[in-house]
Design a protein around this motif. Structure first.
Motif, mmCIF file in Angstrom:
data_model
loop_
_atom_site.group_PDB
_atom_site.id
_atom_site.type_symbol
_atom_site.label_atom_id
_atom_site.label_comp_id
_atom_site.label_asym_id
_atom_site.label_seq_id
_atom_site.Cartn_x
_atom_site.Cartn_y
_atom_site.Cartn_z
ATOM 1 N N HIS A 185 120.293 2.326 16.883
ATOM 2 C CA HIS A 185 119.517 2.494 18.111
ATOM 3 C C HIS A 185 118.019 2.380 17.861
ATOM 4 O O HIS A 185 117.528 2.556 16.743
ATOM 5 C CB HIS A 185 119.817 3.849 18.747
ATOM 6 C CG HIS A 185 121.189 3.960 19.323
ATOM 7 N ND1 HIS A 185 121.655 3.128 20.312
ATOM 8 C CD2 HIS A 185 122.208 4.809 19.032
ATOM 9 C CE1 HIS A 185 122.902 3.464 20.626
ATOM 10 N NE2 HIS A 185 123.264 4.471 19.853
ATOM 11 N N ARG A 186 117.295 2.129 18.972
ATOM 12 C CA ARG A 186 115.830 2.204 18.970
ATOM 13 C C ARG A 186 115.452 3.511 19.657
ATOM 14 O O ARG A 186 115.712 3.707 20.841
ATOM 15 C CB ARG A 186 115.226 0.993 19.668
ATOM 16 C CG ARG A 186 115.440 -0.305 18.901
ATOM 17 C CD ARG A 186 114.791 -1.501 19.569
ATOM 18 N NE ARG A 186 115.480 -1.842 20.813
ATOM 19 C CZ ARG A 186 115.064 -2.797 21.647
ATOM 20 N NH1 ARG A 186 113.965 -3.473 21.374
ATOM 21 N NH2 ARG A 186 115.741 -3.057 22.744
ATOM 22 N N HIS A 187 114.834 4.392 18.900
ATOM 23 C CA HIS A 187 114.617 5.770 19.319
ATOM 24 C C HIS A 187 113.232 5.922 19.938
ATOM 25 O O HIS A 187 112.226 5.445 19.389
ATOM 26 C CB HIS A 187 114.790 6.705 18.129
ATOM 27 C CG HIS A 187 116.117 6.547 17.454
ATOM 28 N ND1 HIS A 187 117.254 7.175 17.909
ATOM 29 C CD2 HIS A 187 116.496 5.804 16.385
ATOM 30 C CE1 HIS A 187 118.282 6.838 17.142
ATOM 31 N NE2 HIS A 187 117.844 6.004 16.215
ATOM 32 N N VAL A 188 113.180 6.618 21.065
ATOM 33 C CA VAL A 188 111.928 6.723 21.803
ATOM 34 C C VAL A 188 110.877 7.492 21.003
ATOM 35 O O VAL A 188 109.697 7.127 21.005
ATOM 36 C CB VAL A 188 112.175 7.358 23.187
ATOM 37 C CG1 VAL A 188 110.868 7.652 23.910
ATOM 38 C CG2 VAL A 188 113.048 6.427 24.037
ATOM 39 N N GLY A 221 113.638 3.429 28.454
ATOM 40 C CA GLY A 221 113.655 4.749 27.826
ATOM 41 C C GLY A 221 113.370 5.895 28.768
ATOM 42 O O GLY A 221 112.991 6.983 28.300
ATOM 43 N N VAL A 222 113.590 5.675 30.059
ATOM 44 C CA VAL A 222 113.337 6.717 31.061
ATOM 45 C C VAL A 222 114.546 6.819 31.984
ATOM 46 O O VAL A 222 115.034 5.807 32.498
ATOM 47 C CB VAL A 222 112.076 6.404 31.894
ATOM 48 C CG1 VAL A 222 111.861 7.474 32.964
ATOM 49 C CG2 VAL A 222 110.847 6.287 31.003
ATOM 50 N N VAL A 223 115.038 8.041 32.165
ATOM 51 C CA VAL A 223 116.143 8.311 33.086
ATOM 52 C C VAL A 223 115.831 9.604 33.837
ATOM 53 O O VAL A 223 115.408 10.596 33.217
ATOM 54 C CB VAL A 223 117.489 8.445 32.336
ATOM 55 C CG1 VAL A 223 118.575 8.962 33.267
ATOM 56 C CG2 VAL A 223 117.902 7.110 31.730
ATOM 57 N N ASP A 224 116.002 9.603 35.130
ATOM 58 C CA ASP A 224 115.831 10.809 35.943
ATOM 59 C C ASP A 224 114.486 11.481 35.713
ATOM 60 O O ASP A 224 114.365 12.712 35.687
ATOM 61 C CB ASP A 224 116.957 11.821 35.660
ATOM 62 C CG ASP A 224 118.322 11.302 36.090
ATOM 63 O OD1 ASP A 224 118.373 10.462 37.013
ATOM 64 O OD2 ASP A 224 119.333 11.722 35.488
ATOM 65 N N GLY A 232 118.314 3.179 26.480
ATOM 66 C CA GLY A 232 119.629 3.031 27.069
ATOM 67 C C GLY A 232 120.445 4.293 27.137
ATOM 68 O O GLY A 232 121.568 4.278 27.643
ATOM 69 N N SER A 233 119.917 5.409 26.633
ATOM 70 C CA SER A 233 120.612 6.697 26.681
ATOM 71 C C SER A 233 120.112 7.503 27.871
ATOM 72 O O SER A 233 119.089 7.184 28.480
ATOM 73 C CB SER A 233 120.347 7.469 25.383
ATOM 74 O OG SER A 233 120.788 8.808 25.474
ATOM 75 N N ALA A 234 120.834 8.569 28.202
ATOM 76 C CA ALA A 234 120.364 9.525 29.207
ATOM 77 C C ALA A 234 120.054 10.881 28.585
ATOM 78 O O ALA A 234 119.538 11.777 29.253
ATOM 79 C CB ALA A 234 121.411 9.690 30.312
ATOM 80 N N ALA A 235 120.362 11.050 27.290
ATOM 81 C CA ALA A 235 120.202 12.345 26.619
ATOM 82 C C ALA A 235 118.739 12.604 26.283
ATOM 83 O O ALA A 235 117.916 11.682 26.219
ATOM 84 C CB ALA A 235 121.044 12.373 25.351
ATOM 85 N N VAL A 236 118.421 13.870 26.046
ATOM 86 C CA VAL A 236 117.090 14.235 25.579
ATOM 87 C C VAL A 236 117.168 14.666 24.125
ATOM 88 O O VAL A 236 118.252 14.881 23.583
ATOM 89 C CB VAL A 236 116.468 15.358 26.446
ATOM 90 C CG1 VAL A 236 116.270 14.883 27.871
ATOM 91 C CG2 VAL A 236 117.312 16.618 26.404
ATOM 92 N N ASP A 237 115.988 14.787 23.507
ATOM 93 C CA ASP A 237 115.898 15.160 22.104
ATOM 94 C C ASP A 237 114.686 16.063 21.933
ATOM 95 O O ASP A 237 113.666 15.874 22.603
ATOM 96 C CB ASP A 237 115.752 13.899 21.237
ATOM 97 C CG ASP A 237 115.903 14.190 19.751
ATOM 98 O OD1 ASP A 237 117.022 14.002 19.238
ATOM 99 O OD2 ASP A 237 114.932 14.624 19.124
#
Length: 376
Positions: A185-188, A221-224, A232-237
């Motif tokens: 993956h490409r990580h934000v 890299g932005v969701v909600d 492409g993910s919806a998770a946070v870190d």
């Protein structure tokens, strides 16, 4: 260096303030005691998997804490070490760039490592080594240190040029994240670190890449209303607040910055301690000192002194009898069934972790806890 914060005297009784300052002094002592004679900051001096290695990621934040504390010499020794290490990688980076120019994709094994031995060599044991974030972090850290203390950046120009060339060539390639996972993956947060370093140095090529990073993250890299763990993910870190402060990928105070901090607090903050991510099974998925400090740093920068102080107090409560801070604590495990597996593999949690102590210094400085060189 900040010496006061609005309302701080009303929020912290004198005895507690003295204790918080004492932990800052101890943090400085831990970091400088274990700094290698060549300048490297070891990740953790006794932990089996970290002992004998220095990461650019850990070290850059540790150096920022030391720089804020006022120990210019220690921070300079670290930056001198990184500069020497990267100058020694000039030919390797040139060959990697030449391969790209020939239309080739260099294998992961040929890329620069994420951790080095104290003499600047690759590790002798297998590791999740292809991570680009630390190179961006070091650029941000060395420029920030030089500006803070009025130093000539040319001292580190050779290493800076190597890091910039490497990042300009490989910024958009998937790699392992801060936690050394998910090379696909490409990580934000990785993109945020690269953005910060390239903007800090300010070369035309680097600024062009930084603009491309902003466009890419905005698009994927932005969701909600919040940044995501990877494109492409919806998770946070728990590392995502760094994209606001200090990396500036997202401007503080904007809706996206506020939404990102809120999402991290909602999903990962438990009583002041911040988890890495909800699926974390490393040592059971505990709360990380450095991530609590990172969220607190953002709250302090946003003017939420009480919120930031909540995190500083939580961190201080995690210090052991010697005042040492661990990597993580097991009070609120996300996946407790996996903890024993890691203890059997690597031993008890890394303590002290120099990055934890460096982040404490940063947050203490943001809140005005420290005076010059940590003296009360």
């Amino acid at each position: 260096m900040i010496t006061s914060a609005p309302g701080l005297s009303e929020l912290i009784p004198p005895q507690e303030l003295a204790q918080l300052r004492a932990l800052a002094q101890h943090s400085h002592a831990v970091i400088t005691e274990h700094q290698d004679s060549g300048g490297a900051y070891p990740a953790a001096p006794t932990f089996s998997a970290y002992r004998g290695y220095a990461w650019l990621r850990d070290g850059s934040f540790t150096a920022e804490g030391i720089s804020r504390y006022g120990d210019v010499a220690s921070a300079e020794r670290f930056h001198d070490w990184v500069d020497r290490v990267l100058r020694g990688r000039r030919a390797q980076v040139d060959e990697l760039r030449a391969a790209v120019a020939r239309g080739e994709t260099p294998p992961v094994e040929s890329m620069l490592p994420t951790r080095f031995t104290f003499d600047g060599q690759d590790g002798s044991d297998p590791w999740w080594d292809f991570q680009t974030d630390g190179y961006g972090m070091w650029l941000w850290a060395v420029v920030t240190h030089a500006r803070r203390h009025g130093l000539d950046l040319e001292r580190w120009r050779g290493g800076i040029d190597v890091a910039v060339d490497y990042l300009v060539a490989f910024w958009d390639r998937a790699c392992y994240d801060w936690w050394e996972e998910h090379v696909e993956h490409r990580h934000v947060s990785t993109l945020g670190a690269i953005h910060a370093g390239l903007v800090a140095v300010g070369t035309p090529e680097g600024l062009e890449v930084a603009a491309s990073i902003r466009s890419l993250v905005d698009a994927e890299g932005v969701v909600d209303g919040h940044l995501t763990k990877w494109l492409g993910s919806a998770a946070v870190d728990g590392s995502l607040p760094a994209c606001v402060v200090p990396f500036g990928l997202v401007a503080p105070g904007t809706a996206l910055a506020v939404g990102t901090l809120a999402a991290v607090a909602r999903d990962l903050d438990a009583d002041g301690g911040v988890h890495r991510f909800t699926a974390d099974v490393f040592y059971g998925g505990g709360q990380w000192i450095l991530l609590s400090a990172l969220l607190g740093w953002n709250l302090a920068a946003a003017g939420d002194t009480a919120g930031a102080l909540r995190h500083l107090r939580w961190i201080a409560e995690q210090a052991d009898e010697q005042g040492d801070l661990p990597e993580q604590v097991p009070h609120h495990l996300l996946h407790p069934g996996s903890r024993d597996e890691w203890i059997a593999r690597w031993g008890t949690v890394a303590t002290p972790l120099l990055w934890s102590h460096g982040m404490y210094l940063i947050l203490a400085d943001e809140l005005g806890i420290m005076t010059q060189r940590g003296n009360a």
